[in-house]
Design an enzyme around this catalytic site. Structure first.
Site, PDB file in Angstrom:
ATOM      1  N   CYS A 135       3.916  -5.859  15.610  1.00 42.88           N
ATOM      2  CA  CYS A 135       3.258  -4.922  16.537  1.00 42.88           C
ATOM      3  C   CYS A 135       1.777  -5.308  16.610  1.00 42.88           C
ATOM      4  O   CYS A 135       1.140  -5.489  15.558  1.00 42.88           O
ATOM      5  CB  CYS A 135       3.400  -3.481  16.039  1.00 42.88           C
ATOM      6  SG  CYS A 135       5.101  -3.005  15.740  1.00 42.88           S
ATOM      7  N   GLU A 163       0.817  -1.209   0.000  1.00 45.94           N
ATOM      8  CA  GLU A 163       0.000   0.000   0.000  1.00 45.94           C
ATOM      9  C   GLU A 163       0.853   1.263   0.000  1.00 45.94           C
ATOM     10  O   GLU A 163       1.910   1.299   0.624  1.00 45.94           O
ATOM     11  CB  GLU A 163      -0.871   0.025   1.262  1.00 45.94           C
ATOM     12  CG  GLU A 163      -1.815  -1.125   1.318  1.00 45.94           C
ATOM     13  CD  GLU A 163      -2.564  -1.203   2.629  1.00 45.94           C
ATOM     14  OE1 GLU A 163      -2.619  -0.192   3.358  1.00 45.94           O
ATOM     15  OE2 GLU A 163      -3.089  -2.289   2.906  1.00 45.94           O
ATOM     16  N   CYS A 171      -1.274  -3.597  14.625  1.00 43.71           N
ATOM     17  CA  CYS A 171      -1.067  -3.278  13.211  1.00 43.71           C
ATOM     18  C   CYS A 171      -1.498  -4.426  12.296  1.00 43.71           C
ATOM     19  O   CYS A 171      -1.123  -5.573  12.518  1.00 43.71           O
ATOM     20  CB  CYS A 171       0.416  -2.971  13.004  1.00 43.71           C
ATOM     21  SG  CYS A 171       0.906  -2.854  11.293  1.00 43.71           S
ATOM     22  N   HIS A 225      -6.325   4.324  14.995  1.00 47.34           N
ATOM     23  CA  HIS A 225      -7.370   4.021  13.997  1.00 47.34           C
ATOM     24  C   HIS A 225      -7.930   2.657  14.358  1.00 47.34           C
ATOM     25  O   HIS A 225      -7.171   1.686  14.425  1.00 47.34           O
ATOM     26  CB  HIS A 225      -6.713   3.780  12.626  1.00 47.34           C
ATOM     27  CG  HIS A 225      -6.576   4.973  11.767  1.00 47.34           C
ATOM     28  ND1 HIS A 225      -7.621   5.554  11.113  1.00 47.34           N
ATOM     29  CD2 HIS A 225      -5.480   5.672  11.389  1.00 47.34           C
ATOM     30  CE1 HIS A 225      -7.178   6.564  10.384  1.00 47.34           C
ATOM     31  NE2 HIS A 225      -5.885   6.654  10.542  1.00 47.34           N
ATOM     32  N   GLU A 254       9.196  -2.555   7.974  1.00 53.34           N
ATOM     33  CA  GLU A 254      10.142  -1.827   8.820  1.00 53.34           C
ATOM     34  C   GLU A 254      11.332  -1.415   7.934  1.00 53.34           C
ATOM     35  O   GLU A 254      12.125  -2.266   7.530  1.00 53.34           O
ATOM     36  CB  GLU A 254      10.580  -2.751   9.969  1.00 53.34           C
ATOM     37  CG  GLU A 254      11.841  -2.324  10.699  1.00 53.34           C
ATOM     38  CD  GLU A 254      11.820  -0.893  11.219  1.00 53.34           C
ATOM     39  OE1 GLU A 254      10.862  -0.524  11.911  1.00 53.34           O
ATOM     40  OE2 GLU A 254      12.777  -0.149  10.939  1.00 53.34           O
ATOM     41  N   SER A 306       9.049   4.926  16.381  1.00 57.15           N
ATOM     42  CA  SER A 306       7.740   4.565  16.936  1.00 57.15           C
ATOM     43  C   SER A 306       7.929   4.183  18.398  1.00 57.15           C
ATOM     44  O   SER A 306       8.587   3.197  18.695  1.00 57.15           O
ATOM     45  CB  SER A 306       7.161   3.366  16.180  1.00 57.15           C
ATOM     46  OG  SER A 306       7.087   3.664  14.813  1.00 57.15           O
ATOM     47  N   CYS A 327      -2.391   1.329   8.066  1.00 54.39           N
ATOM     48  CA  CYS A 327      -1.447   0.538   7.294  1.00 54.39           C
ATOM     49  C   CYS A 327      -1.771  -0.953   7.286  1.00 54.39           C
ATOM     50  O   CYS A 327      -1.954  -1.568   8.327  1.00 54.39           O
ATOM     51  CB  CYS A 327      -0.066   0.816   7.884  1.00 54.39           C
ATOM     52  SG  CYS A 327       1.116  -0.463   7.794  1.00 54.39           S
ATOM     53  N   SER A 386      10.697   6.137   9.152  1.00 51.29           N
ATOM     54  CA  SER A 386      10.166   5.723  10.447  1.00 51.29           C
ATOM     55  C   SER A 386      10.678   4.335  10.810  1.00 51.29           C
ATOM     56  O   SER A 386      10.835   3.475   9.951  1.00 51.29           O
ATOM     57  CB  SER A 386       8.638   5.703  10.333  1.00 51.29           C
ATOM     58  OG  SER A 386       8.084   5.069  11.434  1.00 51.29           O
ATOM     59  N   CYS A 415       3.276   8.324   1.352  1.00 49.30           N
ATOM     60  CA  CYS A 415       3.711   7.389   2.395  1.00 49.30           C
ATOM     61  C   CYS A 415       3.991   6.056   1.703  1.00 49.30           C
ATOM     62  O   CYS A 415       3.066   5.431   1.176  1.00 49.30           O
ATOM     63  CB  CYS A 415       2.609   7.273   3.445  1.00 49.30           C
ATOM     64  SG  CYS A 415       2.956   6.023   4.689  1.00 49.30           S
ATOM     65  N   CYS A 437       5.414  -7.670   7.275  1.00 46.50           N
ATOM     66  CA  CYS A 437       6.400  -7.161   8.228  1.00 46.50           C
ATOM     67  C   CYS A 437       6.689  -8.227   9.274  1.00 46.50           C
ATOM     68  O   CYS A 437       5.821  -9.001   9.637  1.00 46.50           O
ATOM     69  CB  CYS A 437       5.857  -5.896   8.896  1.00 46.50           C
ATOM     70  SG  CYS A 437       7.047  -5.096   9.978  1.00 46.50           S
TER      71      CYS A 437
HETATM   72  S1  SF4 Z   1       3.609  -0.961  12.884  1.00 48.17           S
HETATM   73 FE1  SF4 Z   1       5.217  -0.931  11.315  1.00 48.17          FE
HETATM   74  S2  SF4 Z   1       6.868  -2.140  12.243  1.00 48.17           S
HETATM   75 FE2  SF4 Z   1       5.021  -2.626  13.431  1.00 48.17          FE
HETATM   76  S3  SF4 Z   1       4.156  -4.466  12.439  1.00 48.17           S
HETATM   77 FE3  SF4 Z   1       3.193  -2.663  11.495  1.00 48.17          FE
HETATM   78  S4  SF4 Z   1       4.413  -2.250   9.687  1.00 48.17           S
HETATM   79 FE4  SF4 Z   1       5.635  -3.559  11.021  1.00 48.17          FE
END
Ligand code: SF4
Length: 344
Positions: A116, A92, A119, A287, A158, A211, A330, A189, A105, A112
């Protein structure tokens, strides 16, 4: 035979290409000009290379640009684009217009590894690193390409876990022979990877955004598993010891979750751990994502949290939530696309 892509190669890599296929050395700079200063769509348009040279180049190489496969537009003007990468994966890219700024962005990986828990991309798991070509194609093939003023590496993945390709893309964006952008227009980031953050700091001059999301080790570990092996304390130590020039900025991203990381104790601890670092904090209201178990704080408590940090001397802003109606968090759109293909 699969042709190699020229777009996304650095000047040194283009010099290696010209050597390999025995073109004169000066052709590398000419090719870079065509790739990054002019908007061509085929090698055939590189008209200051002789016809013979173009034919030799076309035998093994292609330009390597590809348009987004899907888009969604939010009522606030934010657009989300889906690009196909690594043969069958989706990433995306967001386009965020805002007064006199227009920010892209970009994603740096498909999926990833960082996991996290808030996410959607993290839930996809890791699917692969994007090449410099795939990172920059999001920029160059964006329909709003000519309007762009800023770029953030805050999409899927990342960036510091794909440091080689990310650094290559930054070199192309900021070099005179490339796009010639000021590094201060670009922010990368990271969750904070101690193995590669110094590389990024030393080899680029772009802004850094870390972050943070919680100043408490145990709580951050629950939100971001990376804290187990790369503690924020270690990352802050590296940042403290690095000589940032006046123009380069460090910021800390702080997703605010209702009744979780929005208490006075958090304000106090943030002030303590960031003491002595010239930085700013960006608060992002969470979000909502399906099944996450987290809630968004209301606007009043978000403002109160910002004020409390400002009072402690921490320059803090609230990042406006954009594109909520198109699932701009995201990883949401690409997860839906991936699932659609799996169920077909
Ligand atoms: S917030 Fe960023 S680093 Fe963390 S899982 Fe999502 S994409 Fe990966």
């Amino acid at each position: 035979m699969l042709k190699e892509k020229l777009y996304g190669k650095t000047l040194n890599e283009l010099i290696a290409v010209t050597k390999r296929i025995r073109l004169p050395g000066y052709a590398a700079k000419q090719i870079a000009d065509w790739l990054y200063k002019k908007e061509i769509s085929s090698i055939g348009e590189m008209t200051n290379l002789s016809k013979k040279m173009r034919e030799i180049l076309e035998a093994d190489y292609e330009l390597g640009l590809s348009n987004p496969v899907k888009s969604a537009v939010s009522s606030d003007g934010t657009k989300k684009y889906l690009y196909k990468v690594l043969n069958d994966k989706y990433i995306e890219t967001a386009y965020i217009p805002d007064d006199d700024r227009a920010t892209i962005c970009v994603s740096s990986q498909a999926g990833c590894k960082m996991g996290c828990i808030f996410c959607m991309t993290g839930r996809q798991g890791f699917q692969g690193n994007l090449s410099s070509n795939e990172i920059l194609n999001q920029f160059r093939s964006l329909p709003e390409f000519r309007k762009l003023t800023n770029m953030v590496y805050m999409g899927m993945g990342e960036p510091l876990d794909n440091i080689t390709e990310v650094l290559k893309s930054l070199e192309i964006l900021t070099s005179d022979w490339g796009y010639g952008w000021s590094p201060t227009r670009i922010t990368v980031s990271t969750v904070g990877l101690k193995g590669t953050i110094s590389d990024f700091l030393e080899k680029s001059r772009c802004h850094l955004a870390v972050s943070l999301h919680s100043p408490f080790d145990e709580e951050r570990r629950r939100l971001m598993p990376i804290q187990r092996t790369n503690s924020v304390r270690e990352i802050l130590e590296i940042i403290r010891n690095f000589d940032f020039n006046n123009q380069r900025r460090v910021s800390f991203e702080y997703i605010l979750f209702k009744d979780l990381n929005d208490t006075p104790a958090h304000v106090k601890e943030l002030a303590r751990i960031l003491n002595g670092i010239k930085c700013r904090i960006n608060i992002i209201r969470f979000h909502h994502i399906p099944g996450s178990g987290f809630n968004s704080p209301d606007p009043a408590s978000t403002i109160a949290f910002r004020e409390a940090l400002n009072t402690k001397g921490l320059v803090t802003t609230i990042r406006a939530s954009r594109g909520e109606d198109i699932q701009a968090a995201c990883g949401l759109l690409s997860t839906l696309e991936q699932n659609k293909h799996i169920s077909q």
